[in-house]
Scaffold this motif. Structure first.
Motif, PDB file in Angstrom:
ATOM      1  N   LYS A  98       0.836  -1.211   0.000  1.00 33.31           N
ATOM      2  CA  LYS A  98       0.000   0.000   0.000  1.00 33.31           C
ATOM      3  C   LYS A  98       0.866   1.255   0.000  1.00 33.31           C
ATOM      4  O   LYS A  98       0.571   2.228  -0.701  1.00 33.31           O
ATOM      5  CB  LYS A  98      -0.916   0.008   1.222  1.00 33.31           C
ATOM      6  CG  LYS A  98      -2.011  -1.052   1.201  1.00 33.31           C
ATOM      7  CD  LYS A  98      -2.879  -0.874   2.457  1.00 33.31           C
ATOM      8  CE  LYS A  98      -3.816  -2.037   2.674  1.00 33.31           C
ATOM      9  NZ  LYS A  98      -4.519  -1.928   3.972  1.00 33.31           N
ATOM     10  N   ALA A  99       1.927   1.221   0.793  1.00 35.03           N
ATOM     11  CA  ALA A  99       2.804   2.398   0.913  1.00 35.03           C
ATOM     12  C   ALA A  99       3.465   2.731  -0.421  1.00 35.03           C
ATOM     13  O   ALA A  99       3.774   3.890  -0.695  1.00 35.03           O
ATOM     14  CB  ALA A  99       3.857   2.156   1.983  1.00 35.03           C
ATOM     15  N   SER A 100       3.665   1.694  -1.261  1.00 36.95           N
ATOM     16  CA  SER A 100       4.286   1.952  -2.561  1.00 36.95           C
ATOM     17  C   SER A 100       3.229   2.285  -3.615  1.00 36.95           C
ATOM     18  O   SER A 100       3.523   2.305  -4.811  1.00 36.95           O
ATOM     19  CB  SER A 100       5.133   0.746  -2.988  1.00 36.95           C
ATOM     20  OG  SER A 100       4.288  -0.353  -3.278  1.00 36.95           O
ATOM     21  N   GLY A 101       1.974   2.503  -3.163  1.00 32.63           N
ATOM     22  CA  GLY A 101       0.919   2.890  -4.090  1.00 32.63           C
ATOM     23  C   GLY A 101       0.222   1.707  -4.735  1.00 32.63           C
ATOM     24  O   GLY A 101      -0.542   1.872  -5.685  1.00 32.63           O
ATOM     25  N   GLY A 102       0.477   0.506  -4.232  1.00 30.25           N
ATOM     26  CA  GLY A 102      -0.077  -0.711  -4.827  1.00 30.25           C
ATOM     27  C   GLY A 102      -1.544  -0.923  -4.510  1.00 30.25           C
ATOM     28  O   GLY A 102      -2.047  -0.437  -3.500  1.00 30.25           O
ATOM     29  N   ARG A 103      -2.199  -1.648  -5.406  1.00 31.02           N
ATOM     30  CA  ARG A 103      -3.613  -1.984  -5.238  1.00 31.02           C
ATOM     31  C   ARG A 103      -3.689  -3.371  -4.611  1.00 31.02           C
ATOM     32  O   ARG A 103      -2.990  -4.296  -5.046  1.00 31.02           O
ATOM     33  CB  ARG A 103      -4.241  -1.987  -6.631  1.00 31.02           C
ATOM     34  CG  ARG A 103      -5.739  -2.066  -6.645  1.00 31.02           C
ATOM     35  CD  ARG A 103      -6.204  -1.779  -8.087  1.00 31.02           C
ATOM     36  NE  ARG A 103      -7.405  -2.509  -8.378  1.00 31.02           N
ATOM     37  CZ  ARG A 103      -7.906  -2.679  -9.607  1.00 31.02           C
ATOM     38  NH1 ARG A 103      -7.263  -2.195 -10.652  1.00 31.02           N
ATOM     39  NH2 ARG A 103      -9.028  -3.328  -9.775  1.00 31.02           N
TER      40      ARG A 103
END
Ligand code: CO
Length: 136
Positions: A98-103
């Motif tokens: 999530k922190a890396s912008g992942g779904r």
């Protein structure tokens, strides 16, 4: 760059139409035997785990027509469904995604088979591969 979060390939999951036929083929061809077999009603799947060193081949088949695996088989046919990566801390690994912008598919870790804790990462994030984070 973070410290390495993935500790092992936990399993390679393959969607099949006929679980017993797939188990038989792995046994007769490779001598691979079933270490664990389980129906996970909440996921609509029956799975067989064949142990290979410290990892598993996971053969998956749907138990009903609305199972995501049933939809996968209808759309894509039999084949590689997802990769399970072993992690020490599923919640922390999920937060890293999530922190890396992942779904993500699972907003929070949940129970998996064999008493594990798991969470799925959406394949759109991970270059076309459905990823399962598996904590023993
Ligand atoms: Co899996």
């Amino acid at each position: 760059m973070p410290e390495l979060i993935l500790t092992e390939i936990d399993h390679v999951a393959i969607a099949v139409n006929d679980l017993d036929a797939a188990i038989g083929w792995y046994a007769e061809t490779f001598g691979a035997t079933v270490d664990h077999r389980e129906t996970v009603e909440s996921d609509g799947v029956e799975e067989a785990l064949l142990k290979v060193a410290d990892s598993y081949v996971q053969l998956l088949t749907p138990t009903n027509d609305t199972s995501p695996v049933a939809k996968y088989l209808a759309n894509k046919g039999e084949g590689l469904h997802h990769i399970g990566y072993r992690v020490d801390d599923c919640a922390a690994a999920l937060e890293a995604v999530k922190a890396s912008g992942g779904r993500v598919i699972d907003e929070a870790p949940r129970p998996g088979s064999r008493g594990t804790t798991v969470a799925f990462v959406h394949p759109k994030t991970s270059f076309g591969t459905l990823i399962e984070l598996v904590q023993e």
